[in-house]
Design an enzyme around this catalytic site. Structure first.
Site: not given
Ligand code: DSN
Length: 410
Positions: A51, A53, A196, A222, A225, A231
């Site tokens: 943990y 925080e 984003d 994120t 990707k 993730r």
């Molecule tokens: N689920 C993601 C995507 O496939 O673009 C975005 O949240």
């Protein structure tokens, strides 16, 4: 995985089956990728027990000598990758990152101008089903017939609506945005600018597309990707918003950060800083462009007039007479994984829309190049055209499995 096998055979078997599925199929979901063995080791490390925080140097619990090492390193590497003034690596994923960013700078009821979902925006950019849409007042902009954003029109809308925040970015849009124009429009409307970059973070890190970070007040992303990490999420911002963002992440929205995840993000950022990541990012786009060209030849209708990034949005209903859902199922049976997707102002139901979205980050990680994209486009076409013919789909799957043996993931 000796421990898992001995202790929990059911989970072990599911993991093994998933490994096989990933190994033997062609992954074309635009938001998916394969994290490296080093990233996965960090993710499975003892940091999962801890943990933490708070932030480096100011945590609430003891024993933080090593959590601070990885979090500081993650921040340092992310700043270098994206030329960011301030970085918070604690958001658990993309949707929480967006929620934290909104919370940091907005009051309930404030107006956000974001991209319409069917035109490529994301659920968290204003879809009525989301928590953020209950709290904030979303107004949306759309793309034009040529697939581009009309910036003069966007400026007029911003002047009329006076949003507190103007949001750029997408999850199914395929063209390059004009960051300067977004930023100028936000300045003129006295709005906070946010983007984003979840989908294109890896393309930016690899310098295959231009970097929006210097132009926007707040940037969310994120890490799993095109960036090919674990993730997770991340927020970058101008120093002016640093305190508000950190406070909104913790204690505002989240509790203890997932330190194993942060350790894995750190490793992924280290990988993205290497010269070979630039080649990877460039190849992703080259591959997408070959798919675009080939699929056009087969008569597929490509939305937004084509692609400048890693994905394509295809109107399969308009061009081939089968729905997005039917195409997704047929392609799955043929060993090619895609997702159904709405197209701009889709007249069909989102659960069975007109389109599919396909992307090249994962196949490019497997070192597939232009030549392989030509073969994949042919299989996509065959599977869609023969979507009712189970035997043909099975035959394609056999070919796909054989082909995949030449492109090991790990
Ligand atoms: N689920 C993601 C995507 O496939 O673009 C975005 O949240």
């Amino acid at each position: 995985m000796n421990y898992l096998k001995k202790q929990d055979l059911k989970v072990y078997q599911a993991v093994k089956n998933e490994e096989k599925r990933q190994r033997e199929g062609i992954e074309l979901i635009a938001s998916e990728n394969y994290a490296s063995p080093a990233v996965r080791e960090a993710l499975g490390s003892v940091f999962t027990n801890k943990y933490s925080e708070g932030y480096p140097g100011r945590r609430y619990y003891g024993g933080q000598e090593y959590t601070d090492v990885v979090e500081k390193l993650a921040i340092e590497r992310a700043k270098k990758l994206f030329d960011a003034e301030h970085v918070n690596v604690q958001p658990l994923s993309g949707a929480p990152a967006n929620m934290i960013a909104y919370n940091a700078v907005l009051e309930p009821g404030d107006k956000i101008l974001g991209m319409n979902l069917s035109h490529g925006g994301h659920l968290t950019h204003g879809h009525p089903a989301t928590f953020s849409a209950e709290i904030y007042n979303f107004v949306s902009y759309k793309t034009e017939k040529d697939g581009k954003i009309d910036y003069a029109k966007l400026e007029k809308l911003a002047t009329k609506e006076k949003p507190k925040l103007i949001l750029a970015g997408f999850s199914a849009y395929t063209r390059q945005l004009n960051y300067r124009k977004f930023s100028a429009i936000a300045k003129k409307a006295k709005s906070i600018s946010m983007i984003d970059i979840a989908h294109i973070a890896g393309l930016i890190a690899g310098k295959a597309v231009s970097n929006p970070v210097p132009y926007f007040d707040i940037v969310t992303t994120t890490t799993h990707k095109t960036l090919r990490g674990p993730r997770g999420g991340m927020i970058m911002c101008k120093e002016k918003y640093a305190k508000a963002i950190d406070k909104a992440a913790f204690p505002g929205f989240q509790g203890g950060p997932h330190m194993n995840n942060i350790a894995a993000k750190t490793v992924a950022f280290g990988e993205a800083l290497r010269p070979d990541f630039k080649k990877y990012a460039m190849q992703i786009i080259k591959n997408a462009k070959v798919l675009e060209k080939e699929l056009k030849k087969y008569g597929f209708k490509i939305m937004f007039g084509g692609t400048d990034n890693h994905m394509l949005l295809i109107d399969v209903f308009g061009s081939k007479g089968i729905t997005g859902k039917e195409a997704e199922v047929a392609l799955d049976k043929a060993g090619l994984t895609v997702n159904k997707n709405v197209i701009p102002d889709d007249s069909r139901n989102p659960m069975d829309p007109s389109g599919i979205r396909i992307g090249t980050p994962a196949v490019t990680t497997r070192r597939m190049k232009e030549k392989e994209m030509v073969i994949i486009a042919d299989w996509i076409n065959q599977a869609v055209e023969k979507s009712k013919n189970e035997k043909e789909l099975k035959n394609i799957k056999k070919e796909v499995t054989r082909f995949c043996r030449n492109f090991p993931i790990y």
